[in-house]
Design a protein around this motif. Structure first.
Motif, mmCIF file in Angstrom:
data_model
loop_
_atom_site.group_PDB
_atom_site.id
_atom_site.type_symbol
_atom_site.label_atom_id
_atom_site.label_comp_id
_atom_site.label_asym_id
_atom_site.label_seq_id
_atom_site.Cartn_x
_atom_site.Cartn_y
_atom_site.Cartn_z
ATOM 1 N N ARG A 36 7.842 -30.054 -27.444
ATOM 2 C CA ARG A 36 7.228 -30.240 -26.130
ATOM 3 C C ARG A 36 7.181 -28.929 -25.340
ATOM 4 O O ARG A 36 6.826 -28.927 -24.159
ATOM 5 C CB ARG A 36 8.014 -31.296 -25.337
ATOM 6 N N ILE A 37 7.567 -27.826 -25.982
ATOM 7 C CA ILE A 37 7.613 -26.521 -25.324
ATOM 8 C C ILE A 37 6.822 -25.523 -26.161
ATOM 9 O O ILE A 37 6.988 -25.480 -27.390
ATOM 10 C CB ILE A 37 9.067 -26.026 -25.182
ATOM 11 N N PRO A 38 5.961 -24.712 -25.562
ATOM 12 C CA PRO A 38 5.236 -23.706 -26.348
ATOM 13 C C PRO A 38 6.197 -22.780 -27.092
ATOM 14 O O PRO A 38 7.204 -22.336 -26.538
ATOM 15 C CB PRO A 38 4.429 -22.938 -25.289
ATOM 16 N N THR A 311 6.051 -30.930 -22.195
ATOM 17 C CA THR A 311 4.723 -31.542 -22.185
ATOM 18 C C THR A 311 4.439 -32.112 -23.563
ATOM 19 O O THR A 311 4.660 -31.437 -24.576
ATOM 20 C CB THR A 311 3.655 -30.487 -21.830
ATOM 21 N N ASN A 312 3.969 -33.339 -23.611
ATOM 22 C CA ASN A 312 3.649 -33.936 -24.907
ATOM 23 C C ASN A 312 2.584 -33.106 -25.621
ATOM 24 O O ASN A 312 1.599 -32.676 -25.003
ATOM 25 C CB ASN A 312 3.154 -35.370 -24.729
ATOM 26 N N PRO A 313 2.754 -32.868 -26.928
ATOM 27 C CA PRO A 313 1.849 -31.960 -27.643
ATOM 28 C C PRO A 313 0.480 -32.538 -27.955
ATOM 29 O O PRO A 313 -0.404 -31.810 -28.424
ATOM 30 C CB PRO A 313 2.622 -31.668 -28.938
ATOM 31 N N PHE A 340 15.479 -27.048 -15.856
ATOM 32 C CA PHE A 340 14.288 -26.230 -16.054
ATOM 33 C C PHE A 340 13.147 -27.206 -16.316
ATOM 34 O O PHE A 340 13.206 -27.993 -17.267
ATOM 35 C CB PHE A 340 14.446 -25.268 -17.241
ATOM 36 N N GLY A 341 12.127 -27.169 -15.472
ATOM 37 C CA GLY A 341 11.044 -28.128 -15.571
ATOM 38 C C GLY A 341 10.111 -27.848 -16.729
ATOM 39 O O GLY A 341 10.359 -26.981 -17.583
ATOM 40 N N ALA A 342 9.000 -28.568 -16.750
ATOM 41 C CA ALA A 342 8.067 -28.488 -17.875
ATOM 42 C C ALA A 342 7.506 -27.083 -18.067
ATOM 43 O O ALA A 342 7.151 -26.700 -19.179
ATOM 44 C CB ALA A 342 6.928 -29.484 -17.672
ATOM 45 N N THR A 343 7.407 -26.305 -16.999
ATOM 46 C CA THR A 343 6.893 -24.935 -17.109
ATOM 47 C C THR A 343 8.008 -23.911 -17.271
ATOM 48 O O THR A 343 7.741 -22.714 -17.361
ATOM 49 C CB THR A 343 6.063 -24.561 -15.871
ATOM 50 N N GLY A 344 9.259 -24.368 -17.275
ATOM 51 C CA GLY A 344 10.395 -23.461 -17.321
ATOM 52 C C GLY A 344 10.905 -23.071 -15.955
ATOM 53 O O GLY A 344 11.895 -22.340 -15.838
ATOM 54 N N HIS A 345 10.255 -23.572 -14.905
ATOM 55 C CA HIS A 345 10.662 -23.236 -13.540
ATOM 56 C C HIS A 345 11.965 -23.948 -13.198
ATOM 57 O O HIS A 345 12.146 -25.120 -13.534
ATOM 58 C CB HIS A 345 9.563 -23.638 -12.555
ATOM 59 N N PRO A 346 12.914 -23.282 -12.514
ATOM 60 C CA PRO A 346 14.185 -23.929 -12.174
ATOM 61 C C PRO A 346 13.991 -25.159 -11.302
ATOM 62 O O PRO A 346 13.168 -25.173 -10.386
ATOM 63 C CB PRO A 346 14.947 -22.835 -11.410
ATOM 64 N N GLY A 347 14.780 -26.206 -11.599
ATOM 65 C CA GLY A 347 14.778 -27.425 -10.813
ATOM 66 C C GLY A 347 15.913 -27.449 -9.817
ATOM 67 O O GLY A 347 16.744 -26.539 -9.751
ATOM 68 N N SER A 348 16.003 -28.540 -9.058
ATOM 69 C CA SER A 348 16.970 -28.620 -7.965
ATOM 70 C C SER A 348 18.413 -28.668 -8.438
ATOM 71 O O SER A 348 19.332 -28.358 -7.681
ATOM 72 C CB SER A 348 16.676 -29.852 -7.102
ATOM 73 N N SER A 349 18.647 -29.050 -9.682
ATOM 74 C CA SER A 349 20.024 -29.192 -10.170
ATOM 75 C C SER A 349 20.574 -27.932 -10.811
ATOM 76 O O SER A 349 21.780 -27.861 -11.095
ATOM 77 C CB SER A 349 20.092 -30.333 -11.189
ATOM 78 N N LEU A 350 19.746 -26.919 -11.057
ATOM 79 C CA LEU A 350 20.169 -25.806 -11.895
ATOM 80 C C LEU A 350 21.380 -25.071 -11.322
ATOM 81 O O LEU A 350 22.355 -24.805 -12.033
ATOM 82 C CB LEU A 350 19.008 -24.830 -12.110
#
Length: 750
Positions: A36-38, A311-313, A340-350
């Motif tokens: 699910r990750i490039p 992201t689903n492939p 780390f969200g679907a784009t790799g961006h940090p989320g609120s829990s990191l």
């Protein structure tokens, strides 16, 4: 397992803990799904996971991703698990491979290809037809994974099946099939929640703990199975997770933990997926509170699901009503509100999880040798919101006091005038020396008669976080909002404050956040507030204060940012600026959204299945959706390693991003921004945004904040802002002159 069969040079299992390199350890695992990750993001993602305190990663191998058509098997590109495992070995992180054949992970048929469902109606049993198919699948997996198994390799765990409750013989058979195919690991695991009956001695039972769940029924309240994870208890089974797959009326028998194995988790909710009918928000403090409670309960291994979204492939391979599942999931989106969200961006829990993981890294070897004890007056009812929730882990001589007064939806009350009396072998410890008020929202782990580097903490009213190396190591204490950070050292401890004054700590001392003291000339104690604690990265000998994600590559420090990084390094005395350079051109640009079509009032429900609202089809979306053309600036000039994201702040029910009329991304609205990775999108693609309106009458279970926004508008549908963000890699400059020579340079401030 681990000791006599498939022994490993580093990993060994006991009934109390897992040993790493011959010593007790408390591993921390984070889930990501490589498919699910490039592929181009695998290495950076793994390095960031390690930088945030993980010792291992877990990943599903979804059969339907690799063999959607019988006989047409692919392990190429983003599906190349061998390349993923090679990357993990290069990074130096252990891997737990979850091989199914049934995985779930919100994937259609639980990961079974459609042709398996048709060919083996008695799947997930010892039906000979199904076993032949499973055998062939395991052989395909083994051809890729087996080279990374063995006594000195990074595959240290293999999970068989998932959430299978009443087929112990089948799980044992699958394990043997996997071994026959050439797979091996020191740890063979299975999910133990939901009253699961597992084959004795064959698999290590792992448990779960979610703050909320999309799988709850339409219109349901916050279930007791979620409430239970915010109190200290020695019951590890969880009857809630996976309950939506059980036949109605089936009783779930909550089972005691198997004394042969230490209590451990593989699915602490690191976020939460969004179903169409129910869209809970997993906030950072919710996740941190559950993690802290599980350690207080005695956990010997912590696993977070998910730690990295994705992201689903391919399209239409998600769990949905169309395939007979009770929940409709987005076709592509699996962000999971993760660290780390679907784009790799940090989320609120990191930041909160880094703080938590740093504590486990520094003190996990001691924790696993400590038993968990609950007070006699511990709350026995999950609806008790007033009794103080606390527990102790101790080896009889020292330990940690765990406190939790945080809970979503139904806040726990604080407690005034609190002192704890804890019996240890050297005499009772009274914490603190004078009563203190504990406010609502505290997530704490206080030291009790803890020895470190020749210094003894009798107690502290600040939480132990991580340890930074150096000639004089630094222990970081996290102060709590509303509680003065106060420390009692052993009698005779010599303290030197920031002014250079020496005092003997015969009484408890207050240490203000942002200051430090040196004890006995051997240990520095740095106190930080809650905000700074969430910015700290513990990177080997380095302690870095940075809002942006930062990691190590060899001896080099790397930051990903769309702006000039603002970071500082702890020198052992103070935080000093770090200089970074990049040869790329990061930045953010406002994107124009040109209205094409106004939205129409939607029906209360587009459909219904098992009492739950059904997501609209493309045809239904086209009938009612508002449409905008997205004039995104060209992204074909980005440098290698750059990442292009579209950040959409929107309101409505369902959104689709289409390229040339084809759906490439989708999202169910929960009130959070939507981040889409456009790095590999063909240049000059024609993008349109389609948003289905939502109304107060729409039968959707929303988080309270989102529901309030819907209630305030009779037809909520709009785009607030769209930004195209280019982030890039920044590396630490060797000298200030190097920084000045870079295209960009920044001096961080502590």
């Amino acid at each position: 397992m681990s000791n006599a069969t498939n022994p490993h040079s580093r990993v060994r299992l006991t009934s109390r803990w897992i040993e790493i390199d011959g010593k007790p350890a408390l591993p921390v695992t984070g889930e990501l799904h490589f498919s699910r990750i490039p592929r181009g993001r695998w290495e950076e993602t793994l390095r960031l996971m390690v930088a945030s305190g993980l010792t291992s990663v877990s990943t599903y191998v979804f059969w339907i991703h690799h063999e959607p058509v019988r006989g047409e098997v692919s392990f190429e590109g983003d599906l190349d698990i061998a390349a993923f495992l090679e990357t993990a070995e290069r990074v130096g992180v252990d891997v737990i491979v979850r091989i199914g054949p049934w995985c779930h992970g919100e994937v259609r048929n639980g990961g079974h290809p459609d042709w398996v469902v048709e060919a083996a109606p008695d799947a997930r049993t010892n039906d000979p037809v199904y076993l032949e198919l499973a055998k062939a699948w395991y052989e395909q997996v083994a051809a890729q994974v087996a080279p990374f198994c063995g006594p000195d390799r990074r595959v240290i765990g293999i999970q068989i099946e998932n959430e299978l409750y009443d087929q112990p013989e089948h799980i044992a058979t699958l394990k043997q099939l996997a071994r026959d195919a050439g797979l091996s690991a020191p740890l063979w695991t299975a999910t133990g929640w939901g009253g699961a009956i597992l084959p004795p001695h064959e698999v290590f039972p792992l448990y779960s703990g979610y703050a909320d769940g999309f799988w709850a029924g339409q219109g349901s309240t916050w279930d007791d199975s979620f409430r239970d994870h915010f109190r200290f208890t020695h019951v590890w089974d969880d009857p809630g997770v996976g309950g939506d797959f059980r036949e109605e009326g089936v009783e779930i028998v909550v089972r005691d933990i198997d004394p042969e194995f230490p209590p451990a988790t593989c699915e602490l909710g690191g976020g939460m997926a969004t179903a169409y009918h129910r869209r809970p928000i997993a906030r950072g403090r919710d996740i941190a509170a559950v993690a802290n409670v599980k350690i207080g309960n005695g956990s010997a291994w912590q696993g977070f699901y998910m730690y990295v979204g994705g992201t689903n492939p391919a399209d239409h391979i998600q769990e949905s009503h169309a395939s007979g599942y009770p929940n409709d999931l987005p076709r592509f989106d699996y962000d999971f509100q993760a660290a780390f969200g679907a784009t790799g961006h940090p989320g609120s829990s990191l930041g909160l999880l880094r703080d938590h993981n740093a504590f486990l890294d520094a003190f996990g070897d001691r924790l696993v040798q400590m038993h968990s004890s609950l007070p006699d007056d511990a709350p026995v009812d999950v609806h008790d919101l007033t009794s103080l929730r606390w527990a102790v882990r101790t080896d009889g001589e020292s330990g940690f006091l765990f406190i939790n007064t945080h809970q979503p939806h139904e806040p726990l009350s604080g407690s005034p005038d609190v002192q704890f009396q804890i019996a240890l072998s050297g005499g009772d410890v009274i914490v603190p020396d004078r009563p203190v008020g504990i406010p609502s929202g505290v997530i704490a782990r206080w030291p009790l008669r803890l020895d470190f580097a020749g210094v003894r903490f009798e107690w502290a009213t600040a939480s132990v976080a991580g340890v930074a190396g150096g000639a004089i190591p630094t222990v970081v204490l996290r102060a709590h909002d509303g509680i003065a950070p106060r420390v009692r050292f052993a009698a005779g401890t010599s303290l030197r404050n920031s002014a250079g004054d020496d005092v003997f700590a015969e009484e408890a001392v207050d240490i203000e956040p942002g200051t430090s003291v040196v004890a006995n000339g051997a240990l520095r104690i740095l106190v930080v507030d809650e905000r700074q604690a969430e910015r700290l990265w513990y990177l080997g000998e380095e302690l870095i204060d940075s809002l942006d994600p930062v990691w190590l590559e060899g001896e080099g420090l790397v930051v990903r940012a769309a702006h000039q990084p603002d970071a500082a390094r702890w020198t052992g005395i103070r935080f000093e600026p770090v200089h970074f350079v990049t040869s790329s051109t990061p930045g953010s640009v406002r994107v124009t959204a040109q209205p094409i079509r106004a939205g129409e009032r939607p029906p209360v429900r587009f459909g219904e299945f098992m009492g739950r609202s059904t997501a609209p089809t493309d045809a239904q979306i086209d009938e009612v959706a508002a449409v905008w053309r997205i004039d995104a600036p060209s992204i074909d000039t980005t440098a290698d390693g750059d990442r292009a994201e579209l950040v959409i702040e929107w309101e409505g029910d369902v959104a689709q991003l289409r390229a040339g009329g084809v759906v490439i991304r989708d999202r169910f609205w929960d009130g959070l921004p939507w981040r889409i990775d456009l790095t590999d999108l063909p240049p000059h693609a024609e993008l349109t945004l389609h948003i289905v309106p939502i109304t107060p009458e729409s039968l959707i279970d929303l988080d309270g904040e989102a529901r309030a926004r819907v209630a305030a508008d009779s037809l909520l549908c709009g785009v607030r802002n769209i930004t195209r963000v280019i982030s890039t890699r920044w590396t630490r400059a060797a000298t200030r002159d190097d920084a000045a020579a870079g295209e960009f340079e920044i001096v961080g401030v502590g």
